[in-house]
Structure formats: structure tokens, C-alpha cells
Design a protein around this motif. Structure first.
Motif, PDB file in Angstrom:
ATOM      1  N   ASN A  89      32.553 -34.706  10.880  1.00  0.00           N
ATOM      2  CA  ASN A  89      31.388 -35.469  11.326  1.00  0.00           C
ATOM      3  C   ASN A  89      30.506 -34.706  12.316  1.00  0.00           C
ATOM      4  O   ASN A  89      29.523 -35.251  12.807  1.00  0.00           O
ATOM      5  CB  ASN A  89      31.832 -36.778  11.997  1.00  0.00           C
ATOM      6  CG  ASN A  89      32.353 -37.786  11.005  1.00  0.00           C
ATOM      7  OD1 ASN A  89      32.015 -37.732   9.821  1.00  0.00           O
ATOM      8  ND2 ASN A  89      33.186 -38.699  11.454  1.00  0.00           N
ATOM      9  N   ASP A  91      27.698 -32.496  14.075  1.00  0.00           N
ATOM     10  CA  ASP A  91      26.341 -32.069  13.770  1.00  0.00           C
ATOM     11  C   ASP A  91      26.274 -30.548  13.899  1.00  0.00           C
ATOM     12  O   ASP A  91      27.273 -29.897  14.230  1.00  0.00           O
ATOM     13  CB  ASP A  91      25.319 -32.769  14.668  1.00  0.00           C
ATOM     14  CG  ASP A  91      25.507 -32.483  16.156  1.00  0.00           C
ATOM     15  OD1 ASP A  91      26.024 -31.400  16.517  1.00  0.00           O
ATOM     16  OD2 ASP A  91      25.140 -33.343  16.981  1.00  0.00           O
ATOM     17  N   ARG A 133      29.688 -40.844   4.688  1.00  0.00           N
ATOM     18  CA  ARG A 133      28.704 -40.394   3.709  1.00  0.00           C
ATOM     19  C   ARG A 133      28.486 -41.414   2.584  1.00  0.00           C
ATOM     20  O   ARG A 133      27.650 -41.205   1.704  1.00  0.00           O
ATOM     21  CB  ARG A 133      29.180 -39.073   3.093  1.00  0.00           C
ATOM     22  CG  ARG A 133      29.379 -37.958   4.101  1.00  0.00           C
ATOM     23  CD  ARG A 133      28.113 -37.218   4.379  1.00  0.00           C
ATOM     24  NE  ARG A 133      27.840 -36.303   3.298  1.00  0.00           N
ATOM     25  CZ  ARG A 133      26.620 -35.813   3.019  1.00  0.00           C
ATOM     26  NH1 ARG A 133      25.587 -36.196   3.746  1.00  0.00           N
ATOM     27  NH2 ARG A 133      26.448 -34.972   2.025  1.00  0.00           N
ATOM     28  N   ASP A 138      24.091 -44.917   9.404  1.00  0.00           N
ATOM     29  CA  ASP A 138      24.350 -43.597   9.975  1.00  0.00           C
ATOM     30  C   ASP A 138      24.653 -42.538   8.922  1.00  0.00           C
ATOM     31  O   ASP A 138      25.009 -41.407   9.251  1.00  0.00           O
ATOM     32  CB  ASP A 138      25.526 -43.677  10.965  1.00  0.00           C
ATOM     33  CG  ASP A 138      25.234 -44.587  12.146  1.00  0.00           C
ATOM     34  OD1 ASP A 138      24.072 -44.581  12.612  1.00  0.00           O
ATOM     35  OD2 ASP A 138      26.141 -45.304  12.579  1.00  0.00           O
ATOM     36  N   SER A 139      24.528 -42.892   7.663  1.00  0.00           N
ATOM     37  CA  SER A 139      24.848 -41.952   6.591  1.00  0.00           C
ATOM     38  C   SER A 139      23.800 -40.842   6.527  1.00  0.00           C
ATOM     39  O   SER A 139      22.598 -41.100   6.551  1.00  0.00           O
ATOM     40  CB  SER A 139      24.895 -42.683   5.248  1.00  0.00           C
ATOM     41  OG  SER A 139      25.172 -41.800   4.194  1.00  0.00           O
ATOM     42  N   THR A 140      24.262 -39.597   6.468  1.00  0.00           N
ATOM     43  CA  THR A 140      23.358 -38.462   6.326  1.00  0.00           C
ATOM     44  C   THR A 140      22.961 -38.313   4.861  1.00  0.00           C
ATOM     45  O   THR A 140      23.663 -38.798   3.970  1.00  0.00           O
ATOM     46  CB  THR A 140      24.026 -37.179   6.837  1.00  0.00           C
ATOM     47  OG1 THR A 140      25.372 -37.126   6.370  1.00  0.00           O
ATOM     48  CG2 THR A 140      24.024 -37.139   8.350  1.00  0.00           C
ATOM     49  N   ASN A 209      22.362 -31.613  -2.197  1.00  0.00           N
ATOM     50  CA  ASN A 209      22.985 -32.741  -1.483  1.00  0.00           C
ATOM     51  C   ASN A 209      24.224 -33.302  -2.173  1.00  0.00           C
ATOM     52  O   ASN A 209      24.560 -34.475  -1.996  1.00  0.00           O
ATOM     53  CB  ASN A 209      21.976 -33.876  -1.264  1.00  0.00           C
ATOM     54  CG  ASN A 209      21.002 -33.575  -0.142  1.00  0.00           C
ATOM     55  OD1 ASN A 209      21.165 -32.600   0.581  1.00  0.00           O
ATOM     56  ND2 ASN A 209      19.977 -34.394  -0.011  1.00  0.00           N
ATOM     57  N   LYS A 214      29.477 -34.514   6.278  1.00  0.00           N
ATOM     58  CA  LYS A 214      28.292 -34.387   7.120  1.00  0.00           C
ATOM     59  C   LYS A 214      28.174 -32.953   7.624  1.00  0.00           C
ATOM     60  O   LYS A 214      27.071 -32.391   7.676  1.00  0.00           O
ATOM     61  CB  LYS A 214      28.373 -35.355   8.292  1.00  0.00           C
ATOM     62  CG  LYS A 214      27.253 -35.189   9.315  1.00  0.00           C
ATOM     63  CD  LYS A 214      27.446 -36.094  10.516  1.00  0.00           C
ATOM     64  CE  LYS A 214      26.373 -35.836  11.585  1.00  0.00           C
ATOM     65  NZ  LYS A 214      26.555 -36.703  12.770  1.00  0.00           N
ATOM     66  N   TRP A 217      26.417 -30.871   5.069  1.00  0.00           N
ATOM     67  CA  TRP A 217      24.985 -31.120   4.943  1.00  0.00           C
ATOM     68  C   TRP A 217      24.199 -30.594   6.143  1.00  0.00           C
ATOM     69  O   TRP A 217      23.082 -30.082   5.983  1.00  0.00           O
ATOM     70  CB  TRP A 217      24.703 -32.618   4.772  1.00  0.00           C
ATOM     71  CG  TRP A 217      23.242 -32.901   4.712  1.00  0.00           C
ATOM     72  CD1 TRP A 217      22.411 -32.764   3.626  1.00  0.00           C
ATOM     73  CD2 TRP A 217      22.403 -33.290   5.805  1.00  0.00           C
ATOM     74  NE1 TRP A 217      21.122 -33.058   3.967  1.00  0.00           N
ATOM     75  CE2 TRP A 217      21.087 -33.386   5.304  1.00  0.00           C
ATOM     76  CE3 TRP A 217      22.650 -33.575   7.151  1.00  0.00           C
ATOM     77  CZ2 TRP A 217      20.017 -33.750   6.112  1.00  0.00           C
ATOM     78  CZ3 TRP A 217      21.579 -33.936   7.958  1.00  0.00           C
ATOM     79  CH2 TRP A 217      20.273 -34.020   7.432  1.00  0.00           C
ATOM     80  N   VAL A 218      24.749 -30.701   7.351  1.00  0.00           N
ATOM     81  CA  VAL A 218      23.972 -30.330   8.545  1.00  0.00           C
ATOM     82  C   VAL A 218      23.628 -28.847   8.589  1.00  0.00           C
ATOM     83  O   VAL A 218      22.749 -28.445   9.350  1.00  0.00           O
ATOM     84  CB  VAL A 218      24.682 -30.734   9.856  1.00  0.00           C
ATOM     85  CG1 VAL A 218      24.848 -32.243   9.949  1.00  0.00           C
ATOM     86  CG2 VAL A 218      26.017 -30.017  10.011  1.00  0.00           C
ATOM     87  N   THR A 221      20.059 -28.255   8.309  1.00  0.00           N
ATOM     88  CA  THR A 221      19.141 -28.663   9.379  1.00  0.00           C
ATOM     89  C   THR A 221      18.771 -27.525  10.319  1.00  0.00           C
ATOM     90  O   THR A 221      17.917 -27.699  11.185  1.00  0.00           O
ATOM     91  CB  THR A 221      19.757 -29.810  10.206  1.00  0.00           C
ATOM     92  OG1 THR A 221      20.921 -29.333  10.905  1.00  0.00           O
ATOM     93  CG2 THR A 221      20.144 -30.986   9.306  1.00  0.00           C
TER      94      THR A 221
END
Length: 272
Positions: A89, A91, A133, A138-140, A209, A214, A217-218, A221
Motif C-alpha cells: 500500500n 505510495d 485495489r 481510496d482505490s488507486t 493499469n 498500489k 501503480w504508484v 506517478t
């Protein structure tokens, strides 16, 4: 991570850490230890087993040489493991800080973070590790077809009933039915359709995706990390080489603690 009990933490060792929920294969290490005897440390066995697994699972495309001579620690704490290991989880900043935790004896760059994340092209994950997820405020971002397939295969209600099933980290390694539900066509994706292969398919998946965590995926970013995702998607040989180098660096991390030994039994310190 091999110890079942220690003088300082009893049976509450790294094996019981929440972040180590997927650890397995301890009987394989035990079998190797019985073959090689007391002269080989358990740390060396793990490092060489990881090297050989990468070689085999990549079809010989990933190989690196390692020196021996590691020593085994005698301390193993579930609490310490959960405090030090990266969480699914996290970031991006948390991931970056964790991998570059020089105070904890490691110093990995953002590039090496992206490289090592590619190991998620294989093995499995528990529902508790990717439940965030599957929907909610709060799901990314996650591909809707992939999310629907996950919700169908491992609905969140299973956790409430005490179940914690697994799915492959890689949609490519799911069943034909799962791939259909997830709208995942490995050939159309440009990845090797053979299941269980350690390769750069993770980067193809991430950029559309279709990744579980998470913390996967981050990586998109951060500008530099995202550029490396694209680079490794398009250059599988480069990823093979960089992954080998990062694994060799990971394998060089020393055991923690002031007292080190070569264990006679990988599950307990010699004093037992």
C-alpha cells in the motif's frame, strides 16, 4: 527469514510478519542444507537459490555470479520485518525512502526500485495485499476489466469469512477464464504468453493499469520511474541485465546483528 525461533523473539520471527505472508519453500532450503552440509551458510543457500531460480524462470536470460562467504544472523523479529519491508500500500515516496534506507543497511536507487519491481511478473499475492485495489473511495487507478476479474475471483467478502486466497501477480498467469474476464490477451499485449516466466511483462501490464498492488501503480506517478517503466517495456534485454545486477546487489546485503554464525539447521540458531 528462515528462523522458527530465537532466544530474543521466541517464535515471533520474520516468518510471522504480515509483510511476509507469501513466504514459502522453506522445505527446499532445508533439503539443500542437508545436501551441502554444515560448511555452507543458510544465507548463501538462499542467495544462490534466488540466482538459480531467476536463471530457470527466465529461460536462461537472467544470470549473475555471486561470491560465497555470507554468515547467518541469530535475530529474527516479526515486528522488525514489518517495520522494514516495503508494503503493497506504499505510495511512491514511501517506496523510495524504503529502498534508499541507508540507515537500515541498504541504498537502492529509483531505477533499481523499478527494476526489482519487475519480479512481480511471477508468483502469487494474497487478497489482503490488494484489497484496496478492488474498489472504494481510496482505490488507486486500475483497469476496470482487470478489477472486475479480481472481484469475481477473489471477492472482498472472503476476507470477512476468514479466507485469504491468492491470485497470480501477473494477469498472464491466470486461467483462460480469468484472462477473458480481465480482457487480457498476452499476444495482443506483446508479452510472452507462456505462464510463469520471469520477464518484462510486468512493465507492459503496469502501463495499462493491469497490476495488482498500489505500490506497482504508484511507479507511474513519478516522472523518472514512469520513464523507466516504458524503457523496460520496450527493452527486455536491458531489463534482464539490470535485474541481474540489482539482484546481485540485493544478495550482497549483510546479515543484521553483531553475532553471526553458520547455522547447522536453518530453522534455529546453533545454541539450540
Amino acid at each position: 527469514m528462515l528462523l522458527d525461533k530465537t532466544p530474543t523473539d521466541g517464535t515471533n520471527t520474520e516468518k510471522k510478519a504480515a509483510n511476509n505472508i507469501g513466504l514459502a519453500g522453506f522445505e527446499v532450503i532445508d533439503a539443500i542444507k542437508q545436501k551441502v552440509g554444515t560448511d555452507a551458510s543458510c544465507a548463501d543457500i538462499v542467495a544462490f537459490a534466488a540466482r538459480d531460480a531467476a536463471d530457470i524462470l527466465s529461460g536462461g536470460k537472467i544470470f549473475y555470479t555471486l561470491p560465497g562467504g555470507r554468515k547467518d544472523g541469530v535475530v529474527s523479529s516479526a515486528a522488525a520485518a514489518d517495520a522494514n519491508l516495503p508494503h503493497p500500500n506504499f505510495d511512491f515516496d514511501q517506496l523510495k525512502d524504503n529502498f534508499d534506507a541507508t540507515s537500515r543497511g541498504r541504498s537502492f536507487t529509483v531505477e533499481e526500485l523499478v527494476v526489482l519491481s519487475g519480479a512481480h511478473s511471477i508468483v502469487v499475492a494474497h487478497l489482503s495485499s490488494y484489497q484496496d485495489r478492488l474498489g472504494g473511495p481510496d482505490s488507486t487507478p486500475i483497469d476496470s476489466d482487470y478489477q472486475a476479474a479480481l472481484n469475481k475471483t477473489t471477492p472482498l467478502a472472503l476476507l470477512k469469512s476468514g479466507q485469504n486466497p491468492t491470485v497470480p501477480n501477473n494477469a498472464r498467469d491466470g486461467s483462460d477464464a480469468f484472462q477473458k474476464d480481465a480482457a487480457y490477451d498476452p499476444v495482443a499485449m506483446g508479452v510472452n504468453p507462456k505462464r510463469g516466466v520471469l520477464d518484462n511483462s510486468y512493465y507492459h501490464n503496469n502501463l495499462v493499469n493491469k497490476v495488482l498492488f498500489k505500490s506497482d501503480w504508484v511507479l507511474r506517478t513519478d516522472g523518472f520511474a514512469a520513464s523507466k517503466l516504458d524503457e523496460y517495456k520496450n527493452n527486455p534485454a536491458e531489463w534482464n541485465s539490470d535485474f541481474a545486477a540489482a539482484m546481485a546487489k540485493l544478495s550482497s546485503l549483510p546479515a543484521q546483528g553483531n553475532k553471526l554464525e553458520i547455522r547447522k539447521n536453518c530453522r534455529v540458531p546453533n545454541q539450540y
